[in-house]
Structures are given as structure tokens and as C-alpha cells.
Design an enzyme around this catalytic site. Structure first.
Site, PDB file in Angstrom:
ATOM      1  N   PHE A  74       0.755  -1.172   0.045  1.00 51.43           N
ATOM      2  CA  PHE A  74      -0.190   0.069  -0.183  1.00 51.43           C
ATOM      3  C   PHE A  74       1.018   1.208  -0.103  1.00 51.43           C
ATOM      4  O   PHE A  74       1.346   1.568   0.968  1.00 51.43           O
ATOM      5  CB  PHE A  74      -0.738   0.034   1.450  1.00 51.43           C
ATOM      6  N   GLU A  75       1.025   1.899  -1.101  1.00 49.50           N
ATOM      7  CA  GLU A  75       2.124   3.051  -1.176  1.00 49.50           C
ATOM      8  C   GLU A  75       1.267   3.908  -2.153  1.00 49.50           C
ATOM      9  O   GLU A  75       0.351   3.630  -2.863  1.00 49.50           O
ATOM     10  CB  GLU A  75       3.395   2.485  -1.950  1.00 49.50           C
ATOM     11  N   LEU A 139       3.027  -7.783   6.635  1.00 49.26           N
ATOM     12  CA  LEU A 139       2.156  -6.578   6.796  1.00 49.26           C
ATOM     13  C   LEU A 139       2.615  -5.868   8.008  1.00 49.26           C
ATOM     14  O   LEU A 139       2.647  -6.598   9.128  1.00 49.26           O
ATOM     15  CB  LEU A 139       0.868  -6.786   6.786  1.00 49.26           C
ATOM     16  N   ALA A 140       2.507  -4.596   8.069  1.00 48.76           N
ATOM     17  CA  ALA A 140       2.472  -3.861   9.347  1.00 48.76           C
ATOM     18  C   ALA A 140       1.603  -2.496   9.059  1.00 48.76           C
ATOM     19  O   ALA A 140       1.945  -1.972   7.982  1.00 48.76           O
ATOM     20  CB  ALA A 140       3.811  -3.529   9.728  1.00 48.76           C
ATOM     21  N   TYR A 236       5.598  -4.023  24.445  1.00 48.75           N
ATOM     22  CA  TYR A 236       5.738  -4.791  23.304  1.00 48.75           C
ATOM     23  C   TYR A 236       5.169  -6.129  23.547  1.00 48.75           C
ATOM     24  O   TYR A 236       3.824  -6.396  23.344  1.00 48.75           O
ATOM     25  CB  TYR A 236       7.146  -5.176  22.648  1.00 48.75           C
ATOM     26  N   LYS A 245       0.783 -10.596  18.096  1.00 45.93           N
ATOM     27  CA  LYS A 245       1.696 -11.441  17.735  1.00 45.93           C
ATOM     28  C   LYS A 245       1.338 -12.786  18.494  1.00 45.93           C
ATOM     29  O   LYS A 245       1.487 -13.803  17.625  1.00 45.93           O
ATOM     30  CB  LYS A 245       3.153 -10.978  18.131  1.00 45.93           C
TER      31      LYS A 245
HETATM   32  P1  NAD Z   1       7.201  -1.960   7.346  1.00 47.98           P
HETATM   33  O1  NAD Z   1       6.389  -0.818   7.687  1.00 47.98           O
HETATM   34  O2  NAD Z   1       8.538  -1.566   6.725  1.00 47.98           O
HETATM   35  O3  NAD Z   1       6.427  -2.722   6.212  1.00 47.98           O
HETATM   36  C1  NAD Z   1       5.021  -2.964   6.208  1.00 47.98           C
HETATM   37  C2  NAD Z   1       4.608  -3.385   4.621  1.00 47.98           C
HETATM   38  O4  NAD Z   1       3.398  -3.254   4.787  1.00 47.98           O
HETATM   39  C3  NAD Z   1       4.975  -2.206   3.635  1.00 47.98           C
HETATM   40  O5  NAD Z   1       5.269  -3.006   2.397  1.00 47.98           O
HETATM   41  C4  NAD Z   1       3.311  -1.509   3.575  1.00 47.98           C
HETATM   42  O6  NAD Z   1       3.081  -1.282   2.165  1.00 47.98           O
HETATM   43  C5  NAD Z   1       2.618  -2.902   3.941  1.00 47.98           C
HETATM   44  N1  NAD Z   1       1.115  -2.458   4.253  1.00 47.98           N
HETATM   45  C6  NAD Z   1       0.625  -1.869   5.384  1.00 47.98           C
HETATM   46  N2  NAD Z   1      -0.582  -1.737   5.223  1.00 47.98           N
HETATM   47  C7  NAD Z   1      -1.089  -2.335   3.887  1.00 47.98           C
HETATM   48  C8  NAD Z   1      -2.208  -2.605   3.260  1.00 47.98           C
HETATM   49  N3  NAD Z   1      -3.540  -2.157   3.950  1.00 47.98           N
HETATM   50  N4  NAD Z   1      -2.125  -3.192   2.378  1.00 47.98           N
HETATM   51  C9  NAD Z   1      -1.305  -3.671   1.571  1.00 47.98           C
HETATM   52  N5  NAD Z   1       0.037  -3.309   2.121  1.00 47.98           N
HETATM   53  C10 NAD Z   1       0.225  -2.835   3.544  1.00 47.98           C
HETATM   54  O7  NAD Z   1       7.248  -2.970   8.471  1.00 47.98           O
HETATM   55  P2  NAD Z   1       8.352  -4.246   9.064  1.00 47.98           P
HETATM   56  O8  NAD Z   1       8.896  -3.585  10.192  1.00 47.98           O
HETATM   57  O9  NAD Z   1       8.874  -4.366   7.871  1.00 47.98           O
HETATM   58  O10 NAD Z   1       7.276  -5.116   9.456  1.00 47.98           O
HETATM   59  C11 NAD Z   1       6.937  -6.168   8.690  1.00 47.98           C
HETATM   60  C12 NAD Z   1       6.709  -7.442   9.807  1.00 47.98           C
HETATM   61  O11 NAD Z   1       7.829  -7.713  10.496  1.00 47.98           O
HETATM   62  C13 NAD Z   1       5.535  -6.974  10.895  1.00 47.98           C
HETATM   63  O12 NAD Z   1       4.715  -8.089  10.964  1.00 47.98           O
HETATM   64  C14 NAD Z   1       6.213  -6.640  12.115  1.00 47.98           C
HETATM   65  O13 NAD Z   1       5.790  -6.592  13.298  1.00 47.98           O
HETATM   66  C15 NAD Z   1       7.441  -7.654  11.925  1.00 47.98           C
HETATM   67  N6  NAD Z   1       8.499  -7.155  12.838  1.00 47.98           N
HETATM   68  C16 NAD Z   1       9.519  -6.079  12.665  1.00 47.98           C
HETATM   69  C17 NAD Z   1      10.394  -5.911  13.560  1.00 47.98           C
HETATM   70  C18 NAD Z   1      11.093  -4.643  13.380  1.00 47.98           C
HETATM   71  O14 NAD Z   1      11.751  -4.294  14.287  1.00 47.98           O
HETATM   72  N7  NAD Z   1      10.987  -3.787  12.423  1.00 47.98           N
HETATM   73  C19 NAD Z   1      10.794  -7.113  14.227  1.00 47.98           C
HETATM   74  C20 NAD Z   1      10.321  -8.092  14.144  1.00 47.98           C
HETATM   75  C21 NAD Z   1       9.317  -8.559  13.351  1.00 47.98           C
END
Ligand code: NAD
Ligand code: NA
Length: 398
Positions: A74-75, A139-140, A236, A245
Site C-alpha cells: 500500500f504505497e 504486513l505492518a 511490546y 503476535k
Molecule cells: P514496514 O512498515 O517496513 O512494512 C510494512 C509493509 O506493509 C509495507 O510494504 C506496506 O506497504 C505494507 N502495508 C501496510 N498496510 C497495508 C495494506 N493495508 N495493504 C497492503 N500493504 C500494506 O514494517 P516491517 O517492520 O518490515 O514489518 C513487517 C513485519 O515484521 C511486521 O509483522 C512486524 O511486526 C514484523 N517485525 C518487525 C520488526 C522490526 O523491528 N521492525 C522485528 C520483528 C518483526
């Protein structure tokens, strides 16, 4: 257009297309430098494919095992006089590099929680790939409209039983203060967060993909989770996001049952804490990350998102031998973060951290650098005073 960073709190309002392209190239080079992943994935769907762990997963699949990839995200597109978002520019650069390497790569920009985007994705798989053998769920999002009921849910980042007070940092200024975060007011706060970041949508995706017959024999699916240290538990893992989670992780047996007749399997991978657009929004966590970076870099064991995802693919999901899982059945690539010596040192630094000593005892500079690089800034290769074309298309979208 001359594009410079413009921030509001933990959000950067601008993104640099050439810088984003540099970021993508660096990640591709890293994956190539590690060599091919034998028996890696070949036809991959990445949901949440444009930033953070999602784009790193897409790059690891494409350049690690020559996978065809479909990315959903979603961009905001780039148009004349209007910048696209970082994930848009990331994807534009990724597709260009993938196509140049002779790899299939197409993308879908829209709400992954909706039935319509699921259907569009399935149609594209049917048309171009037939089936997929890996689905990455990354997704986040702060909100979700439920596709069956139309109810809109907003997630919250709150402790559950009692208020939580701890240190936090404004990573722009380096000012360390105490922050008190009030607990949830009612069960609804928890339920809403679970509805957004829990496993229901992952399950909907796998159900729809299966019903459409687009899952290959032996299919794998993986979603990402986080645990982290005790000092962030209240906000968290034991907070609202942690409940989501828990729910995501509890979806694994359901998906395994669903995938059984295809000899398919689902996993949750617990990843390391890293600077992404999502993690920078969580109070307390950025201070922890900046101390963690300091300790892990000193020990020579620091990894970014691309190192994490390359290792997940090469040494966990596709390592050809028995996969080591934790007592709850999860893949752990947060193993280095959670090492006892690392956590002990971070905890000691946590006690000491103040505004005055932060630059010295933490890697707040590294945090800041990573943050700006998420948006294509701070790359030595790029001249940020130079005029750059903001209208960069994603080849498969336009
Ligand atoms: P991010 O914000 O970089 O990426 C999120 C992605 O989701 C993007 O590609 C965005 O376009 C997409 N998105 C959001 N809403 C959307 C929608 N409605 N439709 C389609 N696409 C959508 O986040 P991230 O940190 O890479 O997180 C990804 C996963 O990794 C999450 O589950 C997060 O909890 C997990 N995670 C993150 C960390 C951290 O430290 N960043 C650590 C462990 C796990
Ligand atoms: Na992601």
C-alpha cells in the site's frame, strides 16, 4: 525536483527515488555476495513487499534463488510534482533490477486486507505463474477494514495491566526522557489490535489462495513476529501488539491443517529489532535498538533487514536439513539479538543512558542513519543537491 528529508516526529514526509534505488542495489549486491540458495523458492508472493522485512524478503527470493515475485503493498505513487512514498520508489527500483536480471516481477498496489486485492492477486498468479510455492506475510499497518463486516479497526500500542514508565529517546535530537504510557482502557483496545496485526488476514489469504488452486505442492508460508527483551515487554510482547503476535503465532496450526494435503507448512519467524517505518513508531523501542546496535556492532554480529532475510531463507527455510524451532514452534533469527552476553550488556547500558552520554554509549547515529536510509537519504553515492525526477514508475503498474 530537489528532494531533501522532511520529518514530522517518526515520519519522513519525503522520499528520494535515486537514494531508494541505491538502497535496493545495495541489498541486491549483499544477497548476490552470499551465493545462490540451493532449492530456494521459485514463485513467491510477498504481502507487504515494499519496505522493511518485506522488500528484503522479496530481494532475497529474487536474487537468492532467481524467484519470480509478485509483491502486494500500500504505497502512494509518484506523479508530476508529487513525491511517491519510499516503498513506491523501492519497488520501482526493485522491478527494474529484477527485469534487467531476466526475472519476473509484478506488483499490486492496494489494501491487502480487502477481498478485492486478494482476488486481483489470485488472478495475476493464475495468469502469469500458475501457482506460488512461498507466501511471505509481512504486513505492518495501524488499521484494517474487515473484508467481511466492513468494520474498521485501529490498533493501539499500549501496556495491558498497568501504566508503563521507562526511558525513551527522540532519535532526531537524542534527548532521553521518561515516558509513561497508560494501559488499555478496555478489552476493545486489545481486540482491535489483534484484528489489525493478528493472524486472521494471513489465514484469509491462505484460504483464498488454496480455494483458487494457486498453491503449489510443498508450499510454504511465513509471517514475522517479535519478542525482544524484558525491558520492552510491557509495551511490546506483553502489550496490545504482543497479543496480536500471540494471535498470529497461534494461526500456524490452523494453516498447517489447511496446507496438509498439499504437504505445505506455515511458520512464524521471530526477527531481530530493526529500524523500519513501523518500529520507529513504538515508544521505548528506538532507545533499545540504538543500544542494541552498539553492542552487536562491537561484537561483529549486527545484521540489517537484508542480512536477516537472506539468513532466514538460506539457513532456515531452505537449508535442506531439519529446521530448528523453539519450544513454541517458531523460527528464531533473533538468536543473536537474544544472546545472553548481548542482552546483559544492553541492560547495563540501559541503566546508564542519558541525553548527555547517549552519543557515546549508544549507536543513536546508526539508528538515525538507518531511519533516513529507509527514505533514500544519507547515501554517499547520491548528490542530494541535484535536481532529480520525482516521477518514477513501477514498471508493472505504471
Ligand atoms: P514496514 O512498515 O517496513 O512494512 C510494512 C509493509 O506493509 C509495507 O510494504 C506496506 O506497504 C505494507 N502495508 C501496510 N498496510 C497495508 C495494506 N493495508 N495493504 C497492503 N500493504 C500494506 O514494517 P516491517 O517492520 O518490515 O514489518 C513487517 C513485519 O515484521 C511486521 O509483522 C512486524 O511486526 C514484523 N517485525 C518487525 C520488526 C522490526 O523491528 N521492525 C522485528 C520483528 C518483526
Ligand atoms: Na515489510
Amino acid at each position: 525536483m530537489i528532494i531533501q528529508p522532511r520529518t514530522r516526529g517518526f515520519i519522513c514526509l519525503t522520499a528520494h527515488p535515486e537514494g531508494a534505488a541505491q538502497h535496493i542495489k545495495d541489498q541486491i549486491e549483499y544477497v548476490k555476495s552470499k551465493g545462490k540458495i540451493a532449492d530456494g523458492p521459485k514463485k513467491v508472493l510477498v504481502i507487504g513487499a515494499s519496505t522493511g522485512f518485506g522488500i528484503a524478503s522479496r530481494i532475497s527470493a529474487a536474487f537468492g534463488s532467481d524467484a519470480a515475485t509478485i509483491g502486494v503493498f500500500f504505497e502512494k505513487p509518484a506523479t508530476e510534482g508529487k513525491l511517491g512514498t519510499a516503498g513506491w520508489y523501492n519497488t520501482a527500483a526493485f522491478e527494474k533490477e529484477a527485469h534487467a536480471a531476466g526475472l519476473y516481477a509484478k506488483s499490486i498496489n492496494g489494501d491487502a486486507f480487502s477481498d478485492d486485492i486478494k482476488k486481483q492477486t489470485i488472478d495475476l498468479i493464475k495468469q502469469d505463474l500458475g501457482q506460488v510455492d512461498l507466501i511471505v506475510y509481512s504486513l505492518a499497518s495501524p488499521r484494517r477494514t474487515h473484508p467481511k463486516t466492513g468494520v474498521q479497526y485501529a490498533s493501539v500500542l499500549k501496556p495491558i495491566d498497568q501504566a508503563f514508565t521507562n526511558k525513551t529517546v527522540d532519535f532526531h535530537t537524542g534527548v532521553v526522557t521518561d515516558i509513561t504510557i497508560q494501559p488499555v482502557e478496555n478489552q476493545e483496545d486489545i481486540d482491535n489490535t489483534v484484528a489489525v496485526m493478528g493472524g486472521e488476514d494471513w489465514k484469509f489469504w491462505i484460504e483464498d489462495l488454496k480455494a483458487a488452486g494457486v498453491l503449489a505442492e510443498g508450499v510454504k508460508t511465513v509471517a514475522y513476529s517479535y519478542i525482544g527483551p524484558e525491558l520492552t515487554y510491557p509495551i511490546y510482547r506483553n502489550g496490545t501488539i504482543g497479543r496480536a503476535k500471540d494471535n498470529l503465532e497461534a494461526t500456524v496450526p490452523t494453516l498447517n491443517e489447511l496446507l496438509k494435503d498439499l504437504n505445505g507448512v506455515s511458520y512464524v519467524s521471530v526477527n531481530k529489532a530493526l529500524v523500519t517505518q513501523s518500529s520507529s513508531a513504538i515508544p521505548v523501542v528506538p532507545l533499545y535498538i540504538s543500544l542494541l546496535y552498539k553492542v552487536m556492532k562491537a561484537k561483529g554480529i549486527h545484521e540489517g533487514t537484508i542480512e536477516q532475510m537472506q539468513r532466514l531463507f538460506a539457513e532456515r527455510l531452505y537449508n535442506g536439513s531439519d529446521l530448528q524451532l523453539d519450544e513454541k514452534g517458531r523460527i528464531r533469527v533473533d538468536d543473536l539479538e537474544m544472546r545472553e552476553d548481548v542482552q546483559k550488556e544492553v541492560a547495563a547500558l540501559w541503566e546508564q543512558a542519558t541525553t548527555e552520554n547517549l552519543e557515546e554509549i549508544s549507536d543513536i547515529a546508526g539508528y538515525r542513519n538507518d531511519f533516513f536510509q529507509l527514505f533514500g537519504f544519507n547515501f554517499d553515492e547520491i548528490d542530494y543537491e541535484k535536481d532529480t525526477n520525482e516521477v518514477v514508475p513501477v514498471p508493472s503498474i505504471g
